[in-house]
Design an enzyme around this catalytic site. Sequence first.
Site, PDB file in Angstrom:
ATOM      1  N   ASP A   1       8.442 -10.721   7.437  1.00  0.00           N
ATOM      2  CA  ASP A   1       8.511  -9.703   8.472  1.00  0.00           C
ATOM      3  C   ASP A   1       9.968  -9.265   8.592  1.00  0.00           C
ATOM      4  O   ASP A   1      10.788  -9.956   9.204  1.00  0.00           O
ATOM      5  CB  ASP A   1       8.005 -10.274   9.796  1.00  0.00           C
TER       6      ASP A   1
ATOM      7  N   THR B   1      -1.596   8.073   3.045  1.00  0.00           N
ATOM      8  CA  THR B   1      -1.472   6.627   3.171  1.00  0.00           C
ATOM      9  C   THR B   1      -2.128   6.206   4.482  1.00  0.00           C
ATOM     10  O   THR B   1      -2.671   7.038   5.210  1.00  0.00           O
ATOM     11  CB  THR B   1       0.006   6.187   3.190  1.00  0.00           C
TER      12      THR B   1
ATOM     13  N   LYS C   1      14.268   7.855  11.087  1.00  0.00           N
ATOM     14  CA  LYS C   1      14.405   8.445   9.756  1.00  0.00           C
ATOM     15  C   LYS C   1      15.674   9.285   9.658  1.00  0.00           C
ATOM     16  O   LYS C   1      16.294   9.368   8.583  1.00  0.00           O
ATOM     17  CB  LYS C   1      13.163   9.278   9.428  1.00  0.00           C
TER      18      LYS C   1
ATOM     19  N   ILE D   1       3.096   4.566  -0.453  1.00  0.00           N
ATOM     20  CA  ILE D   1       4.207   4.937  -1.321  1.00  0.00           C
ATOM     21  C   ILE D   1       4.851   3.699  -1.934  1.00  0.00           C
ATOM     22  O   ILE D   1       5.224   3.696  -3.109  1.00  0.00           O
ATOM     23  CB  ILE D   1       5.245   5.758  -0.527  1.00  0.00           C
TER      24      ILE D   1
ATOM     25  N   SER E   1       0.847  -1.192   0.000  1.00  0.00           N
ATOM     26  CA  SER E   1       0.000   0.000   0.000  1.00  0.00           C
ATOM     27  C   SER E   1       0.882   1.242   0.000  1.00  0.00           C
ATOM     28  O   SER E   1       2.109   1.158   0.098  1.00  0.00           O
ATOM     29  CB  SER E   1      -0.926   0.018   1.229  1.00  0.00           C
TER      30      SER E   1
ATOM     31  N   TYR F   1      10.353   7.390  15.923  1.00  0.00           N
ATOM     32  CA  TYR F   1      10.135   7.377  14.473  1.00  0.00           C
ATOM     33  C   TYR F   1      11.030   8.399  13.778  1.00  0.00           C
ATOM     34  O   TYR F   1      11.747   8.069  12.815  1.00  0.00           O
ATOM     35  CB  TYR F   1       8.673   7.664  14.145  1.00  0.00           C
TER      36      TYR F   1
ATOM     37  N   ASN G   1      11.636   0.489   1.347  1.00  0.00           N
ATOM     38  CA  ASN G   1      10.582   1.422   1.727  1.00  0.00           C
ATOM     39  C   ASN G   1       9.826   1.004   2.985  1.00  0.00           C
ATOM     40  O   ASN G   1       9.113   1.817   3.571  1.00  0.00           O
ATOM     41  CB  ASN G   1       9.607   1.550   0.542  1.00  0.00           C
TER      42      ASN G   1
END
Length: 267
Positions: free
Chosen positions: A62, A189, A158, A17, A15, A154, A89
Amino acid sequence: MTPTNPLAVVTGASSGIGLELARQLAVRGFDLVINSEDQERLDEAAAQLRAEGGQVTAIAADLRRFEEAEHFYDAVTGTSRPVAVAALNAGVGRGGAFLETDLADELEIIDLNVRGTVHLAKRFLRDMADADEGRLLITSSIASTMPGSFQAVYNASKSFLQSFAQALQVELKGSGVTVTALMPGPTETAFFHRADMDDTKVGQQEKDDPARVAEQGLDALFAGKDKIVAGSVKTKAQEFVNKVLPDRAKAEAHRKMAEPGSGENGS
């Protein structure tokens, strides 16, 4: 019959991007090996992608787990085809104050966003370097440029990926292998729903089109660019603002966007 199309690998492709990256790679003439954890959703994505032409192989794994990441890599190499493009991704997020979120959720972010990406980058880049040919796309984020109040782990994950991509670019300079960091902003998304951020300001604001983000990312990849801030003009402007604001000011701005309940009370 021997395949004539080049092969591309896309993780997190069921799903968002990832699916759009896979779709546009198919349109550009690539056969695909796609991955996500959920076999049912992955099979649905594969059915959509086959309509674009080319071969599509769906391999559920996974990537947080070493053995499953190895299984996925082995399945790709088992095709006996060189990987021309690898789009790493797969990622996950979790909103909320660090002192209140579950440790297991935070470690899942690290295991998938950081560990899984490093694992597959190590495998695919060695193969590409041996062939002196290949392109690697790492989905970082505009979040990598700011401290992530209420998304502390998070955003940090990144930032790691952004630094990681830049280091690889230097190490591979002069070779036939390129590394590009894709830096989207808030994109339409399921990310914010899965991250339990539906009631935040960022969760409720208008977001970028994942197809546009993917297109800009692939254009940058094939142009050999180091990075691309993808999406709307607003997202691109945010990177400039982040460059000039002090870190504390960036963290406070992020707090107002990501604090739970901020989408309901407008604060």
